[in-house]
Design a protein around this motif. Sequence first.
Motif, PDB file in Angstrom:
ATOM      1  N   THR A 189       0.798  -1.223   0.000  1.00  0.00           N
ATOM      2  CA  THR A 189       0.000   0.000   0.000  1.00  0.00           C
ATOM      3  C   THR A 189       0.835   1.279   0.000  1.00  0.00           C
ATOM      4  OG1 THR A 189      -0.095   0.105   2.427  1.00  0.00           O
ATOM      5  CG2 THR A 189      -1.786  -1.207   1.308  1.00  0.00           C
ATOM      6  N   GLY A 190       2.053   1.212   0.522  1.00  0.00           N
ATOM      7  CA  GLY A 190       2.854   2.414   0.660  1.00  0.00           C
ATOM      8  C   GLY A 190       2.451   3.277   1.836  1.00  0.00           C
ATOM      9  N   ASP A 191       1.562   2.782   2.676  1.00  0.00           N
ATOM     10  CA  ASP A 191       1.070   3.528   3.849  1.00  0.00           C
ATOM     11  C   ASP A 191       1.411   2.716   5.099  1.00  0.00           C
ATOM     12  OD1 ASP A 191      -0.509   4.549   5.987  1.00  0.00           O
ATOM     13  OD2 ASP A 191      -1.960   5.372   4.569  1.00  0.00           O
ATOM     14  N   VAL A 192       2.427   3.129   5.838  1.00  0.00           N
ATOM     15  CA  VAL A 192       2.878   2.378   7.006  1.00  0.00           C
ATOM     16  C   VAL A 192       1.860   2.446   8.136  1.00  0.00           C
ATOM     17  CG1 VAL A 192       4.654   2.202   8.793  1.00  0.00           C
ATOM     18  CG2 VAL A 192       5.304   2.700   6.416  1.00  0.00           C
ATOM     19  N   GLU A 193       1.396   3.656   8.467  1.00  0.00           N
ATOM     20  CA  GLU A 193       0.476   3.814   9.599  1.00  0.00           C
ATOM     21  C   GLU A 193      -0.842   3.079   9.358  1.00  0.00           C
ATOM     22  OE1 GLU A 193      -1.580   7.375  12.289  1.00  0.00           O
ATOM     23  OE2 GLU A 193      -0.243   7.868  10.630  1.00  0.00           O
ATOM     24  N   GLY A 194      -1.383   3.265   8.170  1.00  0.00           N
ATOM     25  CA  GLY A 194      -2.642   2.590   7.851  1.00  0.00           C
ATOM     26  C   GLY A 194      -2.485   1.080   7.822  1.00  0.00           C
ATOM     27  N   SER A 195      -1.343   0.595   7.352  1.00  0.00           N
ATOM     28  CA  SER A 195      -1.095  -0.841   7.287  1.00  0.00           C
ATOM     29  C   SER A 195      -1.005  -1.452   8.675  1.00  0.00           C
ATOM     30  CB  SER A 195       0.191  -1.120   6.501  1.00  0.00           C
ATOM     31  OG  SER A 195       0.052  -0.715   5.158  1.00  0.00           O
ATOM     32  N   ILE A 196      -0.441  -0.712   9.636  1.00  0.00           N
ATOM     33  CA  ILE A 196      -0.383  -1.215  11.014  1.00  0.00           C
ATOM     34  C   ILE A 196      -1.789  -1.359  11.583  1.00  0.00           C
ATOM     35  CG2 ILE A 196       0.329  -0.639  13.363  1.00  0.00           C
ATOM     36  CD1 ILE A 196       2.824   0.698  12.153  1.00  0.00           C
ATOM     37  N   ALA A 197      -2.642  -0.356  11.330  1.00  0.00           N
ATOM     38  CA  ALA A 197      -4.020  -0.404  11.833  1.00  0.00           C
ATOM     39  C   ALA A 197      -4.800  -1.558  11.194  1.00  0.00           C
ATOM     40  CB  ALA A 197      -4.721   0.924  11.560  1.00  0.00           C
ATOM     41  N   LEU A 198      -4.603  -1.757   9.891  1.00  0.00           N
ATOM     42  CA  LEU A 198      -5.290  -2.856   9.205  1.00  0.00           C
ATOM     43  C   LEU A 198      -4.776  -4.199   9.704  1.00  0.00           C
ATOM     44  CD1 LEU A 198      -7.210  -3.960   7.080  1.00  0.00           C
ATOM     45  CD2 LEU A 198      -5.413  -3.606   5.352  1.00  0.00           C
ATOM     46  N   ALA A 199      -3.468  -4.313   9.919  1.00  0.00           N
ATOM     47  CA  ALA A 199      -2.892  -5.566  10.417  1.00  0.00           C
ATOM     48  C   ALA A 199      -3.450  -5.924  11.783  1.00  0.00           C
ATOM     49  CB  ALA A 199      -1.371  -5.453  10.474  1.00  0.00           C
ATOM     50  N   LYS A 200      -3.600  -4.939  12.652  1.00  0.00           N
ATOM     51  CA  LYS A 200      -4.168  -5.197  13.980  1.00  0.00           C
ATOM     52  C   LYS A 200      -5.593  -5.727  13.871  1.00  0.00           C
ATOM     53  CE  LYS A 200      -1.427  -1.793  16.572  1.00  0.00           C
ATOM     54  NZ  LYS A 200      -1.468  -0.520  17.337  1.00  0.00           N
ATOM     55  N   CYS A 201      -6.360  -5.178  12.937  1.00  0.00           N
ATOM     56  CA  CYS A 201      -7.741  -5.640  12.754  1.00  0.00           C
ATOM     57  C   CYS A 201      -7.764  -7.049  12.181  1.00  0.00           C
ATOM     58  CB  CYS A 201      -8.483  -4.671  11.831  1.00  0.00           C
ATOM     59  SG  CYS A 201     -10.274  -4.915  11.794  1.00  0.00           S
ATOM     60  N   MET A 202      -6.844  -7.349  11.272  1.00  0.00           N
ATOM     61  CA  MET A 202      -6.777  -8.686  10.687  1.00  0.00           C
ATOM     62  C   MET A 202      -6.399  -9.739  11.723  1.00  0.00           C
ATOM     63  SD  MET A 202      -4.927  -7.631   7.086  1.00  0.00           S
ATOM     64  CE  MET A 202      -4.656  -9.308   6.510  1.00  0.00           C
ATOM     65  N   LYS A 203      -5.572  -9.351  12.693  1.00  0.00           N
ATOM     66  CA  LYS A 203      -5.139 -10.292  13.724  1.00  0.00           C
ATOM     67  C   LYS A 203      -6.199 -10.491  14.806  1.00  0.00           C
ATOM     68  CE  LYS A 203      -1.584 -11.994  14.171  1.00  0.00           C
ATOM     69  NZ  LYS A 203      -1.067 -13.322  13.736  1.00  0.00           N
ATOM     70  N   THR A 204      -6.995  -9.460  15.090  1.00  0.00           N
ATOM     71  CA  THR A 204      -7.984  -9.559  16.178  1.00  0.00           C
ATOM     72  C   THR A 204      -9.346  -9.022  15.734  1.00  0.00           C
ATOM     73  OG1 THR A 204      -7.295  -7.398  17.038  1.00  0.00           O
ATOM     74  CG2 THR A 204      -6.227  -9.367  17.980  1.00  0.00           C
TER      75      THR A 204
END
Length: 274
Positions: A189-204
């Motif tokens: 995506t090229g978006d670090v902050e947004g990717s962290i938020a999406l990853a957290k949602c994918m994990k939990t």
Amino acid sequence: MLITDSPRKKKVVLQARECLYVAERLGINRWLDPNHPFHVFLRETPDPEAEDAREALKSKGYIVESTHEDRLSLPQHVLDDLIVASAASKACQLTYTCGRRSFEEYLHIAGDRVIRLVRWAGEADGFTIERTNGGKPLSGALAGRMRWNSRTPGELPALMMSKKQFDMVMSQTREMDLHRLAALLAEMTGDVEGSIALAKCMKTPLAQGEIRFYANRGDGWEIQQMQFMNNTHMNWLIRFSAKDDEDWMIVTPTPRQQFQEILLKWFQQPVEAE
């Protein structure tokens, strides 16, 4: 199967094949079209092998034999709901999970009148059927059942990526730790902050699933579809192309109120024939 509760608390149980048989007897020819989305929905419903629909309905007392011809003997509220549902030119199918539980809903939308079928997996593989109000009450109820939280801030940038790549990463989510998952998403995506938020949602995730909208344009049923994923801090609405030769996906942080407005707009938008 379909499970219908009358105002008198009388329970009516119909298998999917029995519902189609009843539709045939009532002359609801639209549902007999194998391309009708409700016909497809019933055809894909787990339906244990048993005696044919007529004999099954007869054994339940829903068909009564007479001298001239058999007659249906279903409660009036069931017949009324079937007639309302059969006239609907719009429908919505939802398949989603909340925690460890899976749900399926099919909504026949005829103006402000909505006939809702809900499958409760693990509970006799049954559907409950009920009449409910459309509009704002329905959009709010759906958001609640799908665990849309009220914390997601507005005006956050959407994430764009390849759907094929996302699906591949999604299938490996359990095997990866949060940092690795976020790093892969950031590469896409090229978006670090947004990717962290999406990853957290994918994990939990609290809830995730798919929404399909159907509209009868006169010469067939048009379909729109989207996915969603929610946790306690963020709601994500996922849009993607349905065309085989396109590979894009847009994942948008979506406040609950905005999601309800999207549903409400679709519910209230008139269907125009092409």
